[in-house]
Design an enzyme around this catalytic site. Structure first.
Site, short mmCIF file in Angstrom:
data_model
loop_
_atom_site.label_atom_id
_atom_site.label_comp_id
_atom_site.label_asym_id
_atom_site.label_seq_id
_atom_site.Cartn_x
_atom_site.Cartn_y
_atom_site.Cartn_z
N TRP A 42 2.51 -14.35 13.40
CA TRP A 42 3.08 -13.02 13.67
C TRP A 42 3.76 -12.91 15.03
CZ3 TRP A 42 -1.53 -12.70 10.64
CH2 TRP A 42 -1.30 -12.18 9.36
N CYS A 99 1.62 -7.17 15.49
CA CYS A 99 1.21 -7.73 14.23
C CYS A 99 2.27 -7.50 13.18
CB CYS A 99 -0.14 -7.13 13.81
SG CYS A 99 -0.79 -7.82 12.29
N CYS A 100 1.93 -6.76 12.14
CA CYS A 100 2.85 -6.59 11.02
C CYS A 100 3.70 -5.34 11.19
CB CYS A 100 2.08 -6.45 9.73
SG CYS A 100 0.84 -7.69 9.52
N GLY A 107 22.18 -4.00 -19.03
CA GLY A 107 21.79 -2.88 -19.87
C GLY A 107 20.30 -2.84 -20.20
#
Lengths: 241, 737
Positions: free
Chosen positions: B316, B401-402, B712
């Site tokens: 991180w 961190c995140c 579709g």
């Protein structure tokens, strides 16, 4: 009240931008390749009040960006044209872009009024040849072509949609014929080729219906390219969806 | 050269950025490819990474040296080709021991790779030095141990470093280390009596910080760099910032150690050098590429078990990119683009964790470029800059961190992992007993009166249970952070933060969607409990239909907003160590799977053991109205009640975004503008490639709303049969080639 089959909040193929797509229940065609055969029956579905759908559209509005809005598809939405008038009138009142995805077989006065509140029509032409159309859909194509003429007459912004089914609707002669038929219709902004796929087959099984196109395989890139090239001779913009 | 301001009189990096930043309104057409040198270095890194993977995930371990800021000799990838230098140890990808978190953890990690910690280090940490882990377990109460072992509290940072603190690494480039030392010494002089606990502790902390800054100068010397003075040019600015970050990841092995918001700061130096004709665009890109390459090489020594909570060896290294200034200008610079460009020059990567601070007001060129990079790499996450700026009152923040806001250099955060709300609900249904072990966890929860769940009764019990869980959770947090400060204090990072900063205490909750859907089922359908002979719930029988969270339906979304608000309110009543401000996150990282394993069947119809939806996501397969409705539901969770962040993972296949590249970009921009203008907080954007689709087949719970469209026809990928999924995988790739 509208009889709704289902609602997709992230529609990116049924008109420009991001769209709230309302699939209505019930169709007057029974196309052999229909990917949503569960929308064909008139019964079933869930009732929605117009105002409920307007509120849904309003809540979703921040996602629409510059070009998005609401598309009503099906089933065949013009089966409920009368009820749709109020929905589209309200949406236009709110400044929301409106679009209808139709097989063009129902040109009633209600349909005509509805078109006054419609920004864009997605017109599905299943086949240019009357008998092949009947084989594919169970009905003739006369009314669909007349609908196209009507749209041209009122200069309604229109995209043509064409499902390319190998062996059924990809004969170059037919594609040329369709192209010629559309020539001169300046209201047509685009033609979308819809590749044939089998993702709806499992629904036939659960409905207990036979799937008559089981021997047909998906389009090759070459087949799609050939069709695209042909249509480009007649319509200003052609895309493969 | 630089515009003057308060930054010259005080440590005030924000003021420097404010005065000197050059917002860029254009597109990405100026960007350059990787240079030959970069390619050469990256090839060496890639080879090392594949060797690492082949060697059970770890290339090498230094089992002799206790890691510290200046503990290791210089290490290089290929010295002559590196314009930015510095590795955590003397060898690429060699991992170092940081035993202050806990010696047992380091021993286990070494043993799992066939090594023993050296006798000397073992002796020191077994017999003389005390660790964070020792401290915490000395004082944990039986109650906390029970909550922990039953999985009501999971992933607590009691045997690894808490992380989440972001040093203002820019300070080293702007001021040089010596000026920072002087400043801390001045602070120290001001910290006079009366000498109570707090004051003594703070004085000791600042003393530690000053020593750590001295170490930082030494780290520079090891690499032949004079960090004691300010950076003089772009190369030095990047190098100085990197050295500051490197010192942090040499000293600490925090779960998440973010970089902050350095890109637009570095842009000031880069643009100045370009304007003076000292460097070219290609060299500017090379600086950033090589910086990012180094960030991708950061490693920590972990036990295998760590992987359960944080899968994939993450670090991180979160960098916040873009955003706006309080004066209305935006902070998008050419270096914002250059950072994102590394995802092309070096290929996609989870690290550094690039986080775009989004506002609909950002320039269109940048928004489209972000969308393009997301579509091409699925490597960016987005957070709502307008929302955070106005709620948290700062325009100079990074993401810890995140997803968590952190004002850079002014605030820090105490990481608190998370608690399991779904299990808490089961405590409420089982008279306070754990549904798996039968153990009495909470006293005084009344037994339910009837087999059919009564909404008011269950909600009443749930609130009682939440109150008890909040209390125990708070106790554990106070113990953990007290001990972490005492035994594993982040000296060098805290030296780069103001003395005595504001602290946020980052609590977390998992299982929100399950709890919301459970209450919806109890209210709108009839839910009957099936109990075993001991009277503990084993299953639930649902009669009737009920709305599920994720369909923009207020009848259920109201529970997803009210429950975090209530739980947050309970946490706010409790006293915290260092007077930290309690904040709550709705975030699971990858622990949603572990939580699922540890939780029995729930009243929403989820079977025992089934993984939770991640973060604030609706349960997979239940958001049946398409992505926009799902996003709208998540956007209703009020950020004010979950200030630590509300994570939402959005996965979509390229084709669903639109028929061609231009439309996909435009639509993705519309989705984010829409989502964030509804005050949503965070969005992970996955635009999937083949690998992801295959992964989705194996782990459908991680891809809750993966939608596919084939002209579709729209379908939720994870609801297809295996054969259909294989068909779609073949088809999608056939079409995109």
């Amino acid at each position: 009240m509208l009889n709704v089959h289902s609602i997709e909040s992230l529609g990116t193929y049924d008109g420009p931008g991001i769209r709230l797509v309302i699939f209505l229940q019930g169709c007057n065609f029974k196309c052999l390749y229909c990917a949503n055969p569960d929308t064909i029956a008139y019964e079933g579905g869930k009732s929605y009040a117009v105002e409920e759908l307007v509120q849904m559209a309003q809540r979703q509005r921040p996602f629409f960006g510059k070009r998005g809005g609401v598309t009503v598809s099906g089933g065949e939405p013009l089966m409920q044209a009368k009820e749709l008038i109020e929905l589209f009138r309200r949406l236009k009142e709110e400044g929301i872009n409106t679009c209808i995805d139709t097989n063009g077989s129902i040109l009633t006065s209600a349909s005509k009024t509805l078109l006054e509140h419609t920004d864009l029509v997605l017109l599905d032409i299943k086949h240019i040849d009357g008998s092949k159309h009947k084989k594919l859909t169970g009905v003739s194509n006369e009314r669909t072509l007349a609908f196209a003429d009507y749209l041209a007459g009122i200069n309604q912004s229109t995209w043509i949609r064409y499902v390319l089914v190998p062996g059924y609707s990809d004969d170059p002669a037919d594609l040329h014929a369709l192209g010629r038929r559309l020539t001169g219709m300046n209201n047509i902004e685009k033609l979308e080729i819809q590749p044939y796929h089998k993702l709806g087959v499992h629904k036939y099984e659960s409905l207990g219906w036979p799937y008559e196109l089981s021997g047909v395989s998906a389009n090759t890139p070459e087949q799609l390219n050939v069709a695209k090239k042909i249509f480009e001779g007649y319509v200003k913009e052609v895309v493969v969806n | 050269m630089f515009k003057s301001g308060n930054w010259q009189n005080a440590i005030d990096v924000r003021d420097f950025v404010l005065k000197n930043v050059r917002p860029y309104d254009g597109e990405g057409d100026f960007l350059c490819d990787a240079t030959e040198r970069t390619d050469h270095l990256w090839k060496i890194c890639l080879d090392a990474i594949s060797e690492e993977r082949a060697n059970n995930g770890v290339l090498a371990i230094d089992n002799e040296t206790v890691s510290g800021v200046a503990s290791h000799a210089a290490g290089y990838i290929d010295k002559d080709k590196e314009i930015i230098v510095g590795l955590q140890t003397d060898q690429l990808l060699k991992r170092a021991m940081k035993p202050y978190g806990g010696i047992a953890v380091v021993e286990k990690a070494c043993q799992e790779h066939g090594l023993e910690v050296s006798d000397r280090v073992k002796d020191i940490f077994r017999n003389y030095a005390k660790t964070h882990n020792d401290g915490v377990f000395d004082v944990y109460t039986p109650e906390i141990r029970l909550f922990r072992s039953l999985g009501i509290l999971t992933g607590l940072p009691d045997n690894y470093a808490r992380g989440r603190i972001i040093g203002d690494y820019r300070r080293v480039a702007l001021y040089g280390v010596n000026r920072l030392i002087e400043n801390k010494k001045l602070d120290m002089l001001g910290l006079t009596g009366p000498m109570n606990d707090e004051r003594i502790r703070l004085r000791e902390e600042v003393a530690e910080q000053i020593k750590a800054l001295g170490e930082l100068n030494k780290l520079g010397e090891i690499y032949g760099l004079d960090l004691s003075r300010p950076a003089q040019n772009a190369t030095e600015a990047v190098q100085w910032v990197y050295m500051a970050y490197l010192s942090a990841v040499k000293e600490q092995d925090g779960a998440a150690m973010s970089l902050g918001n350095v890109s637009s700061f570095l842009d000031i130096y880069i643009e100045q050098d370009i304007q003076m004709g000292v460097i070219s665009e290609s060299f500017a890109q090379e600086l950033i590429d090589q910086f990012v390459m180094k960030l991708r090489m950061v490693r920590h020594l972990r036990m295998d078990a760590y992987n359960e909570i944080f899968a994939g060896d993450p670090t991180w290294v979160t960098e916040a990119i873009g955003g706006r200034l309080a004066d209305g200008r935006h902070k998008v610079t050419k270096t914002s683009f250059r950072f994102l460009q590394t995802l092309y020059n070096l290929g996609p990567s989870p690290e550094p964790n690039m986080t775009v601070l989004w506002s609909p007001q950002l320039p269109e060129g940048f928004k489209k470029f972000c969308a393009q990079v997301s579509i091409d790499t699925s490597s960016i996450q987005y957070e709502n800059d307008d929302l955070m700026q106005c709620t948290r009152n700062s325009d100079d923040y990074g993401i810890a961190c995140c997803v968590s806001f952190q004002e850079i250099g002014k605030q820090i955060q105490f990481f608190g992992a998370r608690t399991n709300l779904a299990k808490t609900l089961l405590l409420a249904i089982n008279g306070g007993r754990c549904e798996l072990s039968g153990k009495q966890v909470i006293p005084n929860i009344p037994e339910l009166k009837s087999e059919v769940l009564d909404f008011d009764e269950v909600m009443g019990n749930f609130k009682l249970a939440m109150r008890e869980v909040a209390r125990v959770y708070n106790d554990s947090m106070n113990i953990i952070h007290y001990m972490h400060d005492k035994y594993y204090y982040e000296k060098v990072q805290m030296a780069l933060v103001d003395t005595n900063p504001k602290v946020n205490l980052a609590y977390g909750a998992a299982g929100l969607s399950i709890v919301a859907d459970s209450f919806s089922a109890i209210r709108h359908a009839k839910v009957k409990v099936v109990r075993d002979e001991a009277g503990i719930s084993t299953d639930f029988v649902i009669d009737g239909e009920f709305p599920c969270y994720g369909n923009d339906d207020d009848r259920v979304d109201v529970f997803a907003t009210e429950i975090p608000a209530y739980f947050n309110g309970l946490l706010k009543e409790l006293p915290t160590y260092k007077n930290a401000e309690p904040t709550l996150s709705i975030l699971t990282i990858t622990s949603n799977v572990v939580y699922g394993h540890k939780t029995g069947a729930t009243p929403d119809g989820r079977a025992k053991g089934v993984a939770f939806a991640p973060g604030g996501n609706p349960m997979h397969g239940r958001d049946k109205s398409g992505a926009v409705a799902s996003l709208s539901s998540v956007s209703k969770i009020d950020y004010k009640d979950s200030l630590d962040g509300i994570s939402n993972t959005f996965s979509i296949v390229p084709k669903t975004l639109g028929v061609d590249k231009e439309q996909r970009k435009e639509n993705l921009v519309s989705i984010m503008d829409g989502y964030f203008s509804k005050d949503a907080h965070h969005l992970n954007v996955n635009v999937l490639n083949r690998e992801m689709l295959e992964d989705a087949m194996e782990h459908p719970e991680n891809y809750p709303q993966l939608t596919i469209r084939v002209s579709g026809y729209a379908v939720n990928f994870v609801r297809l049969t295996r054969a259909q999924q294989q068909d779609v995988i073949a088809r999608s790739f056939f079409e995109t080639i």
